[in-house]
Design an enzyme around this catalytic site. Sequence first.
Site, PDB file in Angstrom:
ATOM      1  N   GLY A  20       0.928  -1.137  -0.181  1.00  0.00           N
ATOM      2  CA  GLY A  20      -0.157   0.129   0.129  1.00  0.00           C
ATOM      3  C   GLY A  20       0.734   1.246  -0.060  1.00  0.00           C
ATOM      4  N   GLU A  39       9.972   4.511   7.102  1.00  0.00           N
ATOM      5  CA  GLU A  39       9.945   3.050   7.088  1.00  0.00           C
ATOM      6  C   GLU A  39      10.759   2.525   8.243  1.00  0.00           C
ATOM      7  OE1 GLU A  39       8.602  -0.015   5.596  1.00  0.00           O
ATOM      8  OE2 GLU A  39      10.033  -0.686   7.115  1.00  0.00           O
ATOM      9  N   GLY A  90       6.656  -6.274   3.157  1.00  0.00           N
ATOM     10  CA  GLY A  90       6.414  -7.703   3.103  1.00  0.00           C
ATOM     11  C   GLY A  90       7.025  -8.032   1.717  1.00  0.00           C
ATOM     12  N   ALA A  95       6.506 -14.614  -0.711  1.00  0.00           N
ATOM     13  CA  ALA A  95       6.888 -15.515  -1.897  1.00  0.00           C
ATOM     14  C   ALA A  95       6.792 -15.164  -3.102  1.00  0.00           C
ATOM     15  CB  ALA A  95       5.954 -16.712  -1.257  1.00  0.00           C
ATOM     16  N   VAL A 237       1.403  10.749  15.304  1.00  0.00           N
ATOM     17  CA  VAL A 237       0.982  11.753  14.221  1.00  0.00           C
ATOM     18  C   VAL A 237      -0.254  12.534  14.949  1.00  0.00           C
ATOM     19  CG1 VAL A 237      -0.255  11.806  11.983  1.00  0.00           C
ATOM     20  CG2 VAL A 237       1.224  10.029  12.679  1.00  0.00           C
ATOM     21  N   HIS A 477      -0.813 -13.838   6.664  1.00  0.00           N
ATOM     22  CA  HIS A 477      -1.832 -13.049   5.821  1.00  0.00           C
ATOM     23  C   HIS A 477      -2.911 -12.357   6.975  1.00  0.00           C
ATOM     24  CE1 HIS A 477      -0.990 -15.816   2.294  1.00  0.00           C
ATOM     25  NE2 HIS A 477       0.102 -14.872   2.495  1.00  0.00           N
ATOM     26  N   GLY A 510      -3.179  -3.684   4.011  1.00  0.00           N
ATOM     27  CA  GLY A 510      -3.992  -4.866   4.379  1.00  0.00           C
ATOM     28  C   GLY A 510      -4.958  -4.499   5.398  1.00  0.00           C
TER      29      GLY A 510
END
Length: 551
Positions: A20, A39, A90, A95, A237, A477, A510
């Site tokens: 994202g 990051e 990620g 994978a 923030v 996930h 996600g």
Amino acid sequence: MASRDPQFDFDFVVIGSGFGGSVSALRLVEKGYRVAVLEMGRRWAPLSFPQSGWAIQRWFWRPKLGLRGFFNMRFFRHATIFHGCAVGGGSITYAGTLLSPPDRVWEAGSWAGLADWKREMPPHYQTAARMLGVTQNKILGPADRLLQRTGEAAGSSQTFYHTQVGIFQAREGESPNQTVPDPFFGGEGPPRTTCTACGGCMMGCRYGAKNTLDLNYLYLAEERGAAVFPETRVVNVKPLASASDGSAGYEVSTVKSTAWVQAEPRKLTSRGVVFSASSLGTMELLFHLKENGSLPGISPRLGKHVRTNSESIIGARVPGCSEDLSQGIAIGSGIYIDEHTHIEAVRYPNGADLLSLLTTFLTDGRPGLRRIALWISNGMSSLLRHPIKTLRLICPWGWAREATILLCMQPLEGHIEMRWERPWFWPFRKMLVSRGDKVPTYIPKANQFARQFAQTSGGTAMSMLPEILFDIPGTAHCIGGCVIAGSRDRGVVDDRHRVFGYRNMYICDGSVLAANLGVNPSLTITALAERAMSFIPRARETDWNDLARAA
Ligand SMILES: Cc1cc2nc3c(=O)[nH]c(=O)nc-3n(C[C@H](O)[C@H](O)[C@H](O)COP(=O)(O)OP(=O)(O)OC[C@H]3O[C@@H](n4cnc5c(N)ncnc54)[C@H](O)[C@@H]3O)c2cc1C
Ligand code: SF4
């Protein structure tokens, strides 16, 4: 590059550089905004990835313990959650499997009916697939062939497929490990090397064949002027001035994530903020900011509808296997054993034997003491009847070469909740804790398939130790927690990912997913971020007044 308002350090701050975050950074910078990407993880070059699974200091991420890798495991009562932490999020540890979910996921969960998803999403999936270089896997390793043969024995061979992957592969007839100038972005991207089928994708691709975000979205964003700050953890923030809805911009506070002592606190200002810290990361940050009074207006639905994609991790080990089961790409193939149950063949590279400590004999039955007793008695009887075979099964050395993991996913409804509480075992500070009904760790059909796989391969079926001992499933996930919904009473963002109650604040990761997909989620996270960014006006047209609207 147009600066909308020079009194701010940046127009947009993007928190996190995963799927994202990288999409957001590129699309915002293309629209003429000044963008900073903050990051927490480190920046990685291909040859800096660990060569062996025992080099945990360069694989696992626990900076306070001296582990400065890119892979993290978080333990909750309801799930063990695996996730990435690096420049590229990620994608560095993933994978590379990039699948679209079935259409029915748009009819489930709180996003149903908020947009014409089935019509709107396909072009965004196409863009995401092009940018991530999705192609069909051409390299079937021994584990994939075993999956195919097991499918034949189980009567589901017609559903066997080669995965769609973001991996740069050699053309037919060409040898692997060839470096060529950028093959994806008309020469604008970095040179790339073709895949060697070493199976190492989840320990970081040492060849530069996996299409990680730092080689596509984020690379292009940086080329176009986005500033990426690695090892920078966002800790606060807050809206600027007295405009509590963020209409006067935000102040973002950071610390150095890898510092032992000197945290090097810094502050940046921006007009807008995009939270892209992943499902767990964004929930954790927003809970903290809601509690400390910086963003008290975040929806009370924060932490609700967290999903684990209904996963179960099983597999098989074939001691003394004549073939090297680690060969191939990390997830080379999949199969549907029924309409709802999807299984993928997964591997780690030769030498990545540490994870064997998390696997054990497959044991059926309902979770609880009975299953533990059954597991102990199965283990004892196996040891007495076949001592050498059993010892070879539990010996960590050689595990990656001899084992195939079977990742089972179901798009069935089911969710847990994350709360911000003081856990009984550490009452000194609040942290994320999971609540709700147990997520099933026992999918009988999946166990049955693992047994068939073991029979086909001449090995022994395995499952995850935490699933047997603590009835806790493992998942890579974790999704949801800040779901898309029609109002603040039902979710945290609207269908354009705008945070309810705040101006120019978005969530693109996600955490916004509102249904179990039944397939790996990264392509969907990317496509949704593409869609969300498509609604943001160009820098020269914005009035900095974007606010979530209830449907
Ligand atoms: C071993 C493994 C294999 C996987 N394989 C696949 C696969 O094949 N296909 C697939 O679709 N998915 C796969 N996944 C899942 C996939 O990695 C995630 O679904 C995906 O990365 C989530 O994207 P995201 O944008 O939500 O956030 P992420 O990609 O997780 O990125 C979030 C980033 O935010 C950073 N961050 C968090 N908090 C802060 C903070 N406070 N300040 C600054 N930065 C912060 C994190 O360090 C991280 O880099 C796999 C995951 C794992 C662990
Ligand atoms: S199989 Fe090896 S070379 Fe191919 S993408 Fe994965 S890590 Fe890279």
